[in-house]
Scaffold this motif. Structure first.
Motif, PDB file in Angstrom:
ATOM      1  N   UNK A  95       0.856  -1.183   0.000  1.00  0.00           N
ATOM      2  CA  UNK A  95       0.000   0.000   0.000  1.00  0.00           C
ATOM      3  C   UNK A  95       0.892   1.233   0.000  1.00  0.00           C
ATOM      4  N   UNK A  96       0.830   2.013  -1.074  1.00  0.00           N
ATOM      5  CA  UNK A  96       1.832   3.063  -1.289  1.00  0.00           C
ATOM      6  C   UNK A  96       1.262   4.478  -1.265  1.00  0.00           C
ATOM      7  N   UNK A  97      -0.043   4.633  -1.318  1.00  0.00           N
ATOM      8  CA  UNK A  97      -0.645   5.966  -1.371  1.00  0.00           C
ATOM      9  C   UNK A  97      -1.170   6.366   0.013  1.00  0.00           C
ATOM     10  N   UNK A  98      -1.406   7.663   0.215  1.00  0.00           N
ATOM     11  CA  UNK A  98      -1.754   8.129   1.568  1.00  0.00           C
ATOM     12  C   UNK A  98      -3.152   7.758   2.043  1.00  0.00           C
TER      13      UNK A  98
ATOM     14  N   UNK B 135      -5.914  -3.906  -0.150  1.00  0.00           N
ATOM     15  CA  UNK B 135      -5.084  -4.579  -1.153  1.00  0.00           C
ATOM     16  C   UNK B 135      -5.953  -5.420  -2.091  1.00  0.00           C
ATOM     17  N   UNK B 136      -6.947  -6.102  -1.541  1.00  0.00           N
ATOM     18  CA  UNK B 136      -7.858  -6.889  -2.372  1.00  0.00           C
ATOM     19  C   UNK B 136      -8.689  -5.974  -3.264  1.00  0.00           C
ATOM     20  N   UNK B 137      -9.140  -4.849  -2.722  1.00  0.00           N
ATOM     21  CA  UNK B 137      -9.908  -3.891  -3.524  1.00  0.00           C
ATOM     22  C   UNK B 137      -9.094  -3.393  -4.716  1.00  0.00           C
ATOM     23  N   UNK B 138      -7.793  -3.210  -4.520  1.00  0.00           N
ATOM     24  CA  UNK B 138      -6.946  -2.795  -5.631  1.00  0.00           C
ATOM     25  C   UNK B 138      -6.962  -3.806  -6.762  1.00  0.00           C
TER      26      UNK B 138
ATOM     27  N   UNK C 185      -3.462   1.537  -8.899  1.00  0.00           N
ATOM     28  CA  UNK C 185      -3.241   0.431  -9.824  1.00  0.00           C
ATOM     29  C   UNK C 185      -3.915   0.607 -11.177  1.00  0.00           C
ATOM     30  N   UNK C 186      -4.745   1.647 -11.314  1.00  0.00           N
ATOM     31  CA  UNK C 186      -5.467   1.878 -12.565  1.00  0.00           C
ATOM     32  C   UNK C 186      -4.764   2.871 -13.472  1.00  0.00           C
ATOM     33  N   UNK C 187      -3.657   3.436 -13.024  1.00  0.00           N
ATOM     34  CA  UNK C 187      -2.978   4.487 -13.780  1.00  0.00           C
ATOM     35  C   UNK C 187      -2.615   4.017 -15.183  1.00  0.00           C
ATOM     36  N   UNK C 188      -2.119   2.796 -15.290  1.00  0.00           N
ATOM     37  CA  UNK C 188      -1.671   2.296 -16.592  1.00  0.00           C
ATOM     38  C   UNK C 188      -2.810   2.070 -17.574  1.00  0.00           C
TER      39      UNK C 188
ATOM     40  N   UNK D 222     -10.438  -3.630  -8.492  1.00  0.00           N
ATOM     41  CA  UNK D 222     -10.566  -2.456  -9.352  1.00  0.00           C
ATOM     42  C   UNK D 222      -9.928  -2.702 -10.721  1.00  0.00           C
ATOM     43  N   UNK D 223      -8.898  -3.511 -10.760  1.00  0.00           N
ATOM     44  CA  UNK D 223      -8.242  -3.841 -12.034  1.00  0.00           C
ATOM     45  C   UNK D 223      -8.927  -5.003 -12.747  1.00  0.00           C
ATOM     46  N   UNK D 224     -10.046  -5.458 -12.197  1.00  0.00           N
ATOM     47  CA  UNK D 224     -10.815  -6.567 -12.774  1.00  0.00           C
ATOM     48  C   UNK D 224      -9.969  -7.824 -12.910  1.00  0.00           C
ATOM     49  N   UNK D 225      -9.212  -8.127 -11.864  1.00  0.00           N
ATOM     50  CA  UNK D 225      -8.370  -9.322 -11.873  1.00  0.00           C
ATOM     51  C   UNK D 225      -9.228 -10.584 -11.909  1.00  0.00           C
TER      52      UNK D 225
END
Length: 220
Positions: A82-85, A138-141, A94-97, A144-147
């Protein structure tokens, strides 16, 4: 017609050095789509290494591995990923790309947080969360990327018993309601009651697999 498995590994070999001992030694396993499987074994048996190979964080020396894409990875210690505030910012990171619009990003974040029951904490600082809440972020991330595949490396190791049970129940529910496939590494035999199946890894090979309650009895 039978559907292809979500995870397929065949004769996989891996060592952390060119001349080193094989951590995975002709390892083979299959995880069906839409199921929740657990991976058991002593320290050093190759469990975490297998997850790193499936996620693309390492490359095998030989053999074959396939996993439905994209793949999400949840570490044992959420502070390592987890890297953001804030909660919402971390899920969006994780959606930036994917170069989504702002509205598309917000929708993905909101849907993912709803899935793990954390919408009310979207603006909460990461440092103010409990360990269990961090794992759900972490799971939500990954959601969100539709893993399609979720890999979890002892995600309850640092949690208290109540948070441990809550997290494994959350993942079980997500697998059954969203069509995810999950492979969960654990040392906690009580977690096997939530699994559809389990693998036992010894010295880099799968030596037993199938009914999780039978494996629990074997290891108890």
């Amino acid at each position: 017609m039978q559907t292809a498995p979500a995870i397929r590994v065949a004769d996989l070999c891996f060592s952390w050095s060119d001349q080193g001992k094989l951590v995975l030694d002709h390892c083979s396993l299959v995880v069906p789509k839409g199921e929740f499987w657990m991976l058991l074994g002593t320290n050093g048996s190759g469990k975490s290494t297998l997850l790193r190979l499936l996620s693309g964080l390492a490359v095998p020396q030989s053999g074959m591995l396939e996993a439905g894409q994209p793949v999400g990875f949840v570490f044992q210690n959420p502070d390592h990923q987890l890297v953001m505030p804030t909660v919402g910012a971390d899920v969006a990171f994780g959606l930036v790309s994917e170069k989504l619009s702002l509205s598309e990003t917000r929708l993905r974040v909101e849907e993912a947080l709803q899935a793990v029951n954390l919408v009310h904490l979207e603006r909460r600082p990461i440092y103010a969360l409990s360990g269990g809440q961090k794992q759900r972020v972490a799971i939500a991330g990954a959601l969100a990327r539709h893993c399609e595949v979720l890999l979890l490396d002892e995600p309850t190791a640092l949690l208290d018993p109540d948070s441990q049970r809550d997290l494994v129940e959350q993942v079980r529910r997500l697998v059954k309601t969203r069509g995810l496939t999950a492979l969960w590494v654990t040392h906690r035999l009580n977690e096997l009651e939530f699994a559809d199946g389990a693998f036992l890894l010894e010295q880099g090979q799968v030596v037993d697999q199938g009914d999780p309650l039978r494996l629990r009895e074997r290891l108890a």
